[in-house]
Design an enzyme around this catalytic site. Structure first.
Site, mmCIF file in Angstrom:
data_model
loop_
_atom_site.group_PDB
_atom_site.id
_atom_site.type_symbol
_atom_site.label_atom_id
_atom_site.label_comp_id
_atom_site.label_asym_id
_atom_site.label_seq_id
_atom_site.Cartn_x
_atom_site.Cartn_y
_atom_site.Cartn_z
ATOM 1 N N GLY A 235 0.847 -1.198 0.000
ATOM 2 C CA GLY A 235 0.000 0.000 0.000
ATOM 3 C C GLY A 235 0.877 1.240 0.000
ATOM 4 O O GLY A 235 0.630 2.199 -0.744
ATOM 5 N N GLU A 273 -10.713 8.183 3.157
ATOM 6 C CA GLU A 273 -11.916 7.860 3.950
ATOM 7 C C GLU A 273 -11.413 7.179 5.214
ATOM 8 O O GLU A 273 -10.855 6.073 5.140
ATOM 9 C CB GLU A 273 -12.815 6.880 3.199
ATOM 10 N N GLU A 409 -11.910 5.386 18.221
ATOM 11 C CA GLU A 409 -12.670 4.421 17.431
ATOM 12 C C GLU A 409 -12.338 3.009 17.907
ATOM 13 O O GLU A 409 -11.173 2.615 17.914
ATOM 14 C CB GLU A 409 -12.314 4.582 15.951
HETATM 15 P P1 NAD Z 1 -5.744 -0.079 8.064
HETATM 16 O O1 NAD Z 1 -5.617 1.367 8.029
HETATM 17 O O2 NAD Z 1 -4.858 -0.861 8.952
HETATM 18 O O3 NAD Z 1 -5.518 -0.715 6.623
HETATM 19 C C1 NAD Z 1 -6.241 -0.296 5.479
HETATM 20 C C2 NAD Z 1 -5.450 -0.644 4.241
HETATM 21 O O4 NAD Z 1 -4.224 0.082 4.251
HETATM 22 C C3 NAD Z 1 -5.052 -2.117 4.115
HETATM 23 O O5 NAD Z 1 -5.146 -2.489 2.751
HETATM 24 C C4 NAD Z 1 -3.589 -2.121 4.564
HETATM 25 O O6 NAD Z 1 -2.836 -3.177 3.990
HETATM 26 C C5 NAD Z 1 -3.114 -0.786 4.024
HETATM 27 N N1 NAD Z 1 -1.962 -0.205 4.720
HETATM 28 C C6 NAD Z 1 -1.511 -0.460 5.970
HETATM 29 N N2 NAD Z 1 -0.443 0.311 6.239
HETATM 30 C C7 NAD Z 1 -0.237 1.088 5.150
HETATM 31 C C8 NAD Z 1 0.695 2.121 4.837
HETATM 32 N N3 NAD Z 1 1.624 2.522 5.692
HETATM 33 N N4 NAD Z 1 0.599 2.722 3.627
HETATM 34 C C9 NAD Z 1 -0.358 2.360 2.752
HETATM 35 N N5 NAD Z 1 -1.254 1.389 2.997
HETATM 36 C C10 NAD Z 1 -1.203 0.758 4.182
HETATM 37 O O7 NAD Z 1 -7.275 -0.334 8.372
HETATM 38 P P2 NAD Z 1 -8.006 -1.720 8.588
HETATM 39 O O8 NAD Z 1 -7.564 -2.280 9.884
HETATM 40 O O9 NAD Z 1 -7.900 -2.568 7.374
HETATM 41 O O10 NAD Z 1 -9.530 -1.202 8.669
HETATM 42 C C11 NAD Z 1 -10.103 -0.701 9.825
HETATM 43 C C12 NAD Z 1 -10.073 0.811 9.854
HETATM 44 O O11 NAD Z 1 -10.550 1.376 8.639
HETATM 45 C C13 NAD Z 1 -10.954 1.402 10.912
HETATM 46 O O12 NAD Z 1 -10.228 2.324 11.661
HETATM 47 C C14 NAD Z 1 -12.078 2.090 10.159
HETATM 48 O O13 NAD Z 1 -12.624 3.206 10.766
HETATM 49 C C15 NAD Z 1 -11.457 2.434 8.887
HETATM 50 N N6 NAD Z 1 -12.462 2.485 7.823
HETATM 51 C C16 NAD Z 1 -12.878 3.688 7.331
HETATM 52 C C17 NAD Z 1 -13.838 3.737 6.340
HETATM 53 C C18 NAD Z 1 -14.337 5.034 5.773
HETATM 54 O O14 NAD Z 1 -14.948 5.012 4.720
HETATM 55 N N7 NAD Z 1 -14.120 6.155 6.399
HETATM 56 C C19 NAD Z 1 -14.371 2.563 5.837
HETATM 57 C C20 NAD Z 1 -13.935 1.363 6.354
HETATM 58 C C21 NAD Z 1 -12.965 1.333 7.339
#
Ligand code: NAD
Length: 505
Positions: A235, A273, A409
């Site tokens: 990512g 988001e 959260e």
């Molecule tokens: P996360 O932030 O850990 O990961 C999201 C994505 O980012 C994954 O594909 C992950 O592999 C990637 N990622 C991780 N580190 C990265 C980096 N340094 N650079 C780029 N990409 C990276 O989130 P999660 O645990 O998968 O999901 C849960 C969180 O997502 C919750 O906090 C929730 O609120 C949020 N969320 C927000 C929305 C929205 O629309 N606002 C929707 C769904 C989930």
């Protein structure tokens, strides 16, 4: 795909099925990771591996970005609205023809309750691809601004809307299809090419869509690429690579911050988001029955999909004089919502996605008590459910909005009930948050409701149970809940640049 309770991921491959060992989609081809590596995807309702997904490394991501760049720079994709609309409608139709297979994977891999797959967990976002296909055809790509005499020279001005270029989409696991398709649909409809990197917890949901897109939807090679990986660094690679023009990210606020910082090196556009801690406001002019309905709605909302929704209302703000009445009404409903198998059509609260996520929620439950909160119902793992990552829907009372439990959260089925001292105070508490994603207000007097609606700083609001979720409604957050809007015309325009052209008149 067969749900299996085997411990050994390799063993599950013996079972035949469409998603037993999924591939990457790079430059129009379904391929294994160049290293040959795979990783297990797990059924959160059992904790057991379902099967394997291709585990891409940086060289695979590099190839996917190169393919997307080439497809954008050297083909007619960006200019051929008719082709784009046709491919998106074909993808929608083909996904619909595989809907039961997709449903099975979504329930098994994301732990999504089956009832939700007829809406935002699957059928909604698949059908919404048609909305973006229609937009590709109906959008006003060129606008005449008329003539003017800037610096004394008579000039005719026009605006052209053009795709941004290569879009890197990075997504979480909680609503895999909704979030993947709400990025891929408008980005492709607008004429961009896309590299999608889904969350490591839900590779199959994305890989199955990639397989159907590659084999049945007719996209030109390189236009749509899907790279599954166990490595979050892929990512970050999308965020830093200068060949990517825009990174569209959904996930936690901390990761969003890292994405924005990484993207700043090549100054690419960033669309975010992020998290939420939305308020459900109950006004004091509701009678006892209406107040009980409001509390029941709040209880259902936060328990749905085990609270793993960024827009769920996780703070319930009730009139101080009616706190006890509201606590009882909420606990009556929440206490009856036992977590269950997501495949059961009656299940509202399925499992959390992983052991890691459950440990995080349990840590918050400990913190709530440490901060002086009372667990009114729930508070732990359900009795008799030894497998899977379940947590009971939990109501916490006795805290105020300054507690960490009320500010951070949790991303689990945990509702904090807080007293307010009137409409203005309710708005103040709702806004006293780093987040501003969504919210709800329940009341009788339309004038009072309107003042609350206008006072709360948040991207979406539901009044007395109204539903804002729809393809044509922009979704996104104020403050640290994000930058930009997804869905609707605003969501489509996130993926466009504006070119102003001046001709001598
Ligand atoms: P996360 O932030 O850990 O990961 C999201 C994505 O980012 C994954 O594909 C992950 O592999 C990637 N990622 C991780 N580190 C990265 C980096 N340094 N650079 C780029 N990409 C990276 O989130 P999660 O645990 O998968 O999901 C849960 C969180 O997502 C919750 O906090 C929730 O609120 C949020 N969320 C927000 C929305 C929205 O629309 N606002 C929707 C769904 C989930």
């Amino acid at each position: 795909m067969t749900r299996t309770r085997t411990q050994d991921p390799a063993e599950s491959l013996i079972r035949p099925g469409p998603a037993e060992n999924t591939k990457l989609l790079i430059d129009g081809e379904l391929v294994d990771a160049s290293s040959g590596k795979t990783f297990a995807t797990v059924d959160p309702s059992t904790g057991m591996p379902l099967g394997l997904a291709a585990d891409a490394g940086p060289e695979d991501m590099d190839a996917a970005i190169a393919a997307a760049r080439r497809a954008f720079d050297t083909t007619d994709w960006a200019r051929d609205h008719v082709l784009r609309a046709r491919c998106l409608r074909a993808l929608r139709d083909r996904l619909q023809s595989h809907i039961e297979e997709l449903r099975e994977v979504t329930i098994a891999e994301a732990g999504a309750p089956a009832f939700f797959t007829t809406g935002p967990q699957l059928e909604g976002p698949v059908s919404d691809l048609g909305y973006f296909a229609d937009l590709a055809e109906s959008y006003q790509w060129e606008t005449e601004l008329g003539t003017a005499r800037p610096m004394g020279i008579l000039t005719r001005r026009a605006l052209l809307r053009e795709p941004v270029g290569v879009v890197g989409a990075v997504t979480p696991w909680n609503f895999p299809h909704q979030i993947n398709l709400a990025k891929v649909g408008p980005a492709l409809a607008a004429g961009n090419t896309v590299v999608l990197k889904p969350a490591p917890d839900t590779p199959w949901c994305a890989a199955l869509v990639a397989k159907i897109a590659a084999e049945e939807a007719g996209f030109p090679a390189g236009v749509f690429n899907v790279v599954t990986s166990s490595d979050h660094a892929l990512g970050a690679q999308l965020a830093t690579d200068p060949r990517v023009d825009l990174v569209s990210f959904t996930g936690s606020t901390d990761t969003g911050r890292a994405v924005m910082a990484a993207a700043s090196e090549s100054l690419k556009k960033v669309f975010l988001e992020l998290g939420g801690k939305s308020a459900f406001i109950v006004l004091d002019d509701l009678d006892a029955g209406a107040l009980a309905s409001a509390c029941a709605t709040a209880a259902f909302t936060v328990s749905t999909h085990a609270g793993q929704g960024c827009a769920l209302t996780t703070r319930l703000l009730v009139p101080r004089a009616r706190l006890e009445e509201a606590v009882t009404a909420t606990a009556d409903v929440m206490g009856g919502l036992a977590p269950g198998d997501p495949a059961d059509p009656g299940t509202i609260c399925g499992p959390l996605i992983s052991e890691r996520q459950r440990a995080r929620v349990e840590e918050y439950l400990r913190l709530a008590v440490e901060e002086g909160g009372t667990v009114v119902c729930g508070g732990g793992r359900p009795a008799g459910k030894d497998e899977g990552f379940y947590i009971e829907p939990t109501l916490i009372a006795g805290l105020d909005n300054s507690s960490r439990t009320a500010r951070e959260e949790i991303f689990g089925p945990v509702l904090v009930i807080l007293p307010h001292d009137g409409d203005e105070d309710a708005v103040r508490i709702a806004n006293d948050s780093p987040y501003g994603l969504s919210g709800a207000v329940w009341g009788e007097d339309p004038g009072r409701i309107d003042r609350v609606v206008r006072g709360v700083r948040t991207g979406t609001l539901s009044v007395n149970g109204g539903i804002w979720y729809s393809a044509d409604v922009p979704f996104g957050g104020y403050k640290q809940s994000g930058i930009g809007r997804e869905m609707g015309v605003s969501g489509f325009e996130e993926y466009l640049e504006t070119k102003a052209v001046a001709y001598p008149a």
